[in-house]
Design a protein around this motif. Sequence first.
Motif, PDB file in Angstrom:
ATOM      1  N   SER A   1      11.072 -20.591 -10.957  1.00 38.97           N
ATOM      2  CA  SER A   1      11.844 -20.763  -9.723  1.00 38.97           C
ATOM      3  C   SER A   1      12.624 -19.495  -9.391  1.00 38.97           C
ATOM      4  CB  SER A   1      12.800 -21.949  -9.872  1.00 38.97           C
ATOM      5  OG  SER A   1      13.602 -22.093  -8.723  1.00 38.97           O
ATOM      6  N   LEU A   2      13.246 -18.882 -10.419  1.00 44.28           N
ATOM      7  CA  LEU A   2      13.994 -17.655 -10.204  1.00 44.28           C
ATOM      8  C   LEU A   2      13.077 -16.530  -9.719  1.00 44.28           C
ATOM      9  CD1 LEU A   2      16.589 -15.997 -10.417  1.00 44.28           C
ATOM     10  CD2 LEU A   2      16.065 -15.611 -12.838  1.00 44.28           C
ATOM     11  N   ALA A   3      11.898 -16.430 -10.324  1.00 44.49           N
ATOM     12  CA  ALA A   3      10.953 -15.401  -9.903  1.00 44.49           C
ATOM     13  C   ALA A   3      10.536 -15.600  -8.451  1.00 44.49           C
ATOM     14  CB  ALA A   3       9.730 -15.410 -10.818  1.00 44.49           C
ATOM     15  N   ALA A   4      10.328 -16.883  -8.069  1.00 48.14           N
ATOM     16  CA  ALA A   4       9.947 -17.171  -6.685  1.00 48.14           C
ATOM     17  C   ALA A   4      11.074 -16.813  -5.719  1.00 48.14           C
ATOM     18  CB  ALA A   4       9.581 -18.649  -6.546  1.00 48.14           C
ATOM     19  N   ALA A   5      12.341 -17.118  -6.128  1.00 49.08           N
ATOM     20  CA  ALA A   5      13.487 -16.796  -5.266  1.00 49.08           C
ATOM     21  C   ALA A   5      13.633 -15.295  -5.098  1.00 49.08           C
ATOM     22  CB  ALA A   5      14.760 -17.397  -5.860  1.00 49.08           C
ATOM     23  N   LEU A   6      13.453 -14.544  -6.189  1.00 52.40           N
ATOM     24  CA  LEU A   6      13.543 -13.092  -6.119  1.00 52.40           C
ATOM     25  C   LEU A   6      12.455 -12.515  -5.224  1.00 52.40           C
ATOM     26  CD1 LEU A   6      14.363 -12.237  -9.851  1.00 52.40           C
ATOM     27  CD2 LEU A   6      15.911 -12.133  -7.892  1.00 52.40           C
ATOM     28  N   GLU A   7      11.263 -13.070  -5.326  1.00 53.16           N
ATOM     29  CA  GLU A   7      10.168 -12.602  -4.489  1.00 53.16           C
ATOM     30  C   GLU A   7      10.433 -12.912  -3.014  1.00 53.16           C
ATOM     31  OE1 GLU A   7       6.838 -11.030  -2.889  1.00 53.16           O
ATOM     32  OE2 GLU A   7       7.705 -10.719  -4.882  1.00 53.16           O
ATOM     33  N   LYS A   8      11.011 -14.105  -2.749  1.00 55.45           N
ATOM     34  CA  LYS A   8      11.340 -14.471  -1.379  1.00 55.45           C
ATOM     35  C   LYS A   8      12.403 -13.539  -0.814  1.00 55.45           C
ATOM     36  CE  LYS A   8      13.014 -18.326   1.445  1.00 55.45           C
ATOM     37  NZ  LYS A   8      13.497 -19.723   1.457  1.00 55.45           N
ATOM     38  N   SER A   9      13.430 -13.239  -1.640  1.00 59.38           N
ATOM     39  CA  SER A   9      14.488 -12.327  -1.200  1.00 59.38           C
ATOM     40  C   SER A   9      13.921 -10.946  -0.912  1.00 59.38           C
ATOM     41  CB  SER A   9      15.577 -12.243  -2.271  1.00 59.38           C
ATOM     42  OG  SER A   9      16.570 -11.322  -1.909  1.00 59.38           O
ATOM     43  N   ALA A  10      13.050 -10.467  -1.791  1.00 59.78           N
ATOM     44  CA  ALA A  10      12.436  -9.151  -1.580  1.00 59.78           C
ATOM     45  C   ALA A  10      11.582  -9.149  -0.319  1.00 59.78           C
ATOM     46  CB  ALA A  10      11.598  -8.772  -2.795  1.00 59.78           C
ATOM     47  N   SER A  11      10.874 -10.265  -0.089  1.00 63.09           N
ATOM     48  CA  SER A  11      10.042 -10.363   1.108  1.00 63.09           C
ATOM     49  C   SER A  11      10.901 -10.342   2.364  1.00 63.09           C
ATOM     50  CB  SER A  11       9.207 -11.645   1.056  1.00 63.09           C
ATOM     51  OG  SER A  11       8.456 -11.799   2.240  1.00 63.09           O
ATOM     52  N   GLU A  12      12.046 -11.076   2.339  1.00 62.82           N
ATOM     53  CA  GLU A  12      12.948 -11.078   3.493  1.00 62.82           C
ATOM     54  C   GLU A  12      13.529  -9.693   3.727  1.00 62.82           C
ATOM     55  OE1 GLU A  12      15.788 -14.024   2.517  1.00 62.82           O
ATOM     56  OE2 GLU A  12      14.534 -15.719   3.133  1.00 62.82           O
ATOM     57  N   ARG A  13      13.853  -8.996   2.636  1.00 65.11           N
ATOM     58  CA  ARG A  13      14.389  -7.647   2.774  1.00 65.11           C
ATOM     59  C   ARG A  13      13.360  -6.713   3.395  1.00 65.11           C
ATOM     60  NH1 ARG A  13      16.227  -7.447  -1.803  1.00 65.11           N
ATOM     61  NH2 ARG A  13      14.528  -6.411  -2.928  1.00 65.11           N
ATOM     62  N   ARG A  14      12.101  -6.845   2.965  1.00 66.32           N
ATOM     63  CA  ARG A  14      11.053  -6.023   3.565  1.00 66.32           C
ATOM     64  C   ARG A  14      10.878  -6.358   5.041  1.00 66.32           C
ATOM     65  NH1 ARG A  14       8.591  -7.124  -1.542  1.00 66.32           N
ATOM     66  NH2 ARG A  14       7.416  -8.867  -0.628  1.00 66.32           N
ATOM     67  N   GLY A  15      11.029  -7.659   5.347  1.00 62.91           N
ATOM     68  CA  GLY A  15      10.914  -8.074   6.741  1.00 62.91           C
ATOM     69  C   GLY A  15      12.025  -7.496   7.601  1.00 62.91           C
ATOM     70  N   ARG A  16      13.265  -7.496   7.075  1.00 61.36           N
ATOM     71  CA  ARG A  16      14.382  -6.921   7.831  1.00 61.36           C
ATOM     72  C   ARG A  16      14.175  -5.429   8.047  1.00 61.36           C
ATOM     73  NH1 ARG A  16      17.472 -10.343   4.423  1.00 61.36           N
ATOM     74  NH2 ARG A  16      17.958  -8.574   3.062  1.00 61.36           N
ATOM     75  N   THR A  17      13.688  -4.762   7.007  1.00 61.88           N
ATOM     76  CA  THR A  17      13.433  -3.322   7.135  1.00 61.88           C
ATOM     77  C   THR A  17      12.395  -3.049   8.212  1.00 61.88           C
ATOM     78  OG1 THR A  17      13.973  -2.991   4.794  1.00 61.88           O
ATOM     79  CG2 THR A  17      12.712  -1.254   5.900  1.00 61.88           C
ATOM     80  N   ARG A  18      11.310  -3.833   8.202  1.00 64.45           N
ATOM     81  CA  ARG A  18      10.279  -3.649   9.225  1.00 64.45           C
ATOM     82  C   ARG A  18      10.842  -3.933  10.623  1.00 64.45           C
ATOM     83  NH1 ARG A  18       6.890  -6.109   5.218  1.00 64.45           N
ATOM     84  NH2 ARG A  18       7.269  -8.150   6.164  1.00 64.45           N
ATOM     85  N   ALA A  19      11.705  -4.974  10.739  1.00 62.54           N
ATOM     86  CA  ALA A  19      12.288  -5.316  12.035  1.00 62.54           C
ATOM     87  C   ALA A  19      13.186  -4.188  12.543  1.00 62.54           C
ATOM     88  CB  ALA A  19      13.085  -6.617  11.927  1.00 62.54           C
ATOM     89  N   GLN A  20      13.982  -3.598  11.640  1.00 64.69           N
ATOM     90  CA  GLN A  20      14.848  -2.488  12.036  1.00 64.69           C
ATOM     91  C   GLN A  20      14.028  -1.287  12.474  1.00 64.69           C
ATOM     92  OE1 GLN A  20      17.242  -1.937   8.562  1.00 64.69           O
ATOM     93  NE2 GLN A  20      18.477  -3.780   8.909  1.00 64.69           N
ATOM     94  N   GLN A  21      12.942  -1.020  11.759  1.00 74.66           N
ATOM     95  CA  GLN A  21      12.081   0.093  12.149  1.00 74.66           C
ATOM     96  C   GLN A  21      11.434  -0.166  13.505  1.00 74.66           C
ATOM     97  OE1 GLN A  21       9.444   0.292   8.791  1.00 74.66           O
ATOM     98  NE2 GLN A  21      10.813   1.606   7.592  1.00 74.66           N
ATOM     99  N   ALA A  22      11.014  -1.406  13.708  1.00 83.12           N
ATOM    100  CA  ALA A  22      10.402  -1.755  14.994  1.00 83.12           C
ATOM    101  C   ALA A  22      11.410  -1.619  16.130  1.00 83.12           C
ATOM    102  CB  ALA A  22       9.848  -3.186  14.939  1.00 83.12           C
ATOM    103  N   LEU A  23      12.670  -2.005  15.872  1.00 86.42           N
ATOM    104  CA  LEU A  23      13.703  -1.902  16.897  1.00 86.42           C
ATOM    105  C   LEU A  23      13.969  -0.443  17.251  1.00 86.42           C
ATOM    106  CD1 LEU A  23      15.761  -3.388  18.641  1.00 86.42           C
ATOM    107  CD2 LEU A  23      17.376  -3.278  16.737  1.00 86.42           C
TER     108      LEU A  23
END
Length: 423
Positions: free
Chosen positions: A48-70
């Motif tokens: 469960s912890l590994a899945a949460a960490l992966e989800k957090s990392a995925s969200e962080r990558r998503g925010r980074t991509r969104a900022q770059q797109a903006l």
Amino acid sequence: MAAAEGTGWVKISATALAIAAVAAIVTGSFFNQKARRLASRIRELEASLAAALEKSASERRGRTRAQQALRNAFTQQSSDGSKQAAASAYPMAPIGTVRSCFSTRNGTPRQPLLVPLARACLVFDAGRVPKEALEGLAEYSHCWILYVFHLNTDLDKLWREPSRSKFKAKVRVPRLKGGKMGVLATRSPHRPCPIGLTVAKVEALDGHALLLSGVDLVDGTPVLDIKPYLPYSDSIQGATVPNWVKADSMLAVASVNFSPDFSSSLSGCWMQAAKQSLYASQDEFQDLIKELLSWDIRSLCQLNHPHNVSMENESHDVARGLEDIGDEESCQTLTEKPSSSSLGDVIYHLVVEEIDISYRIDDSSNILVEKASSVFSNDRNSCHYYNYTMWKNKLSIQDHSATNLQRVEMQEGRYVQFNRKTG
């Protein structure tokens, strides 16, 4: 007989040993099962912890991509195809709004802490700033405030069409008698990026509202961020400034006096103003007026060319900025002082908490405050719902510490007397 008894004891001992062995086997089996369950639970938690960490990392990558797109979108919207301004644009929204005693820019102090009685209430946006974010802020004596010069008249062109904003690289400085200085070497509100920085005294915190004093902020100022003031790092020993910055006497007046009729005219306004005021009494409000007018609040245009003005024109003059950026032809230099005969005939206005204060100033910088009149707006009740009455209980400690207070407390069976004098 003895042989029979010995045989009986042997059988009993064997039975006891067998029972103990069975109990040990059962106990061992129980603990083994418990250990397996715990091991299984640990594996589940780790997964469960590994899945949460992966989800957090995925969200962080998503925010980074969104900022770059903006940023890319800003770049594509650039009219000249260059990336110089668009690529570095970071859209921000205010986290709160200042509800200040200063109804207009005219009279708002040029610098913070010059007028200790100048108060404001910073109301945070509950949707952006939860109460938990403000915990601990009231323990600091002062805080920094980042805000927007929202009343600048060139904001739209400055942001949307910088090339057509007619931005001036130099501004007139009061301490230089109207001489010019590079805008980034001053604290003029008319800047390439109209963001202001000020410091204020923290008086009290109540939910999403922060009471401040010593402010130089006009009512309605949008706030981008606040930070606690740290003396050990923010106060720089040995810091130096140009000589022209030290010329404070140029902005000071000789005296401030009130006409015999001023008190009665203020009383008529105060009956209505007291309900929304940040001040405890009419006397305290009058002390604020005296503090404000102890500094010459007139713009360079008013200093160069004294003239009677209506409240509308007064605001127009101030729109040029406290450090004047008006046309050179419309304002003479301060070296050409107006004749003394004209000075006493000019009536100036100061609006504080939507009370219009009219005053005159002579050629020796003596101010006579003549009268007060109400200029209340329809939205005053909604804007100034944090008044002195609502802050009174939270300010009781500060109020007591500002007077000569004799307090007797019982400690270990003895009376201890404290004398707290005005600081």
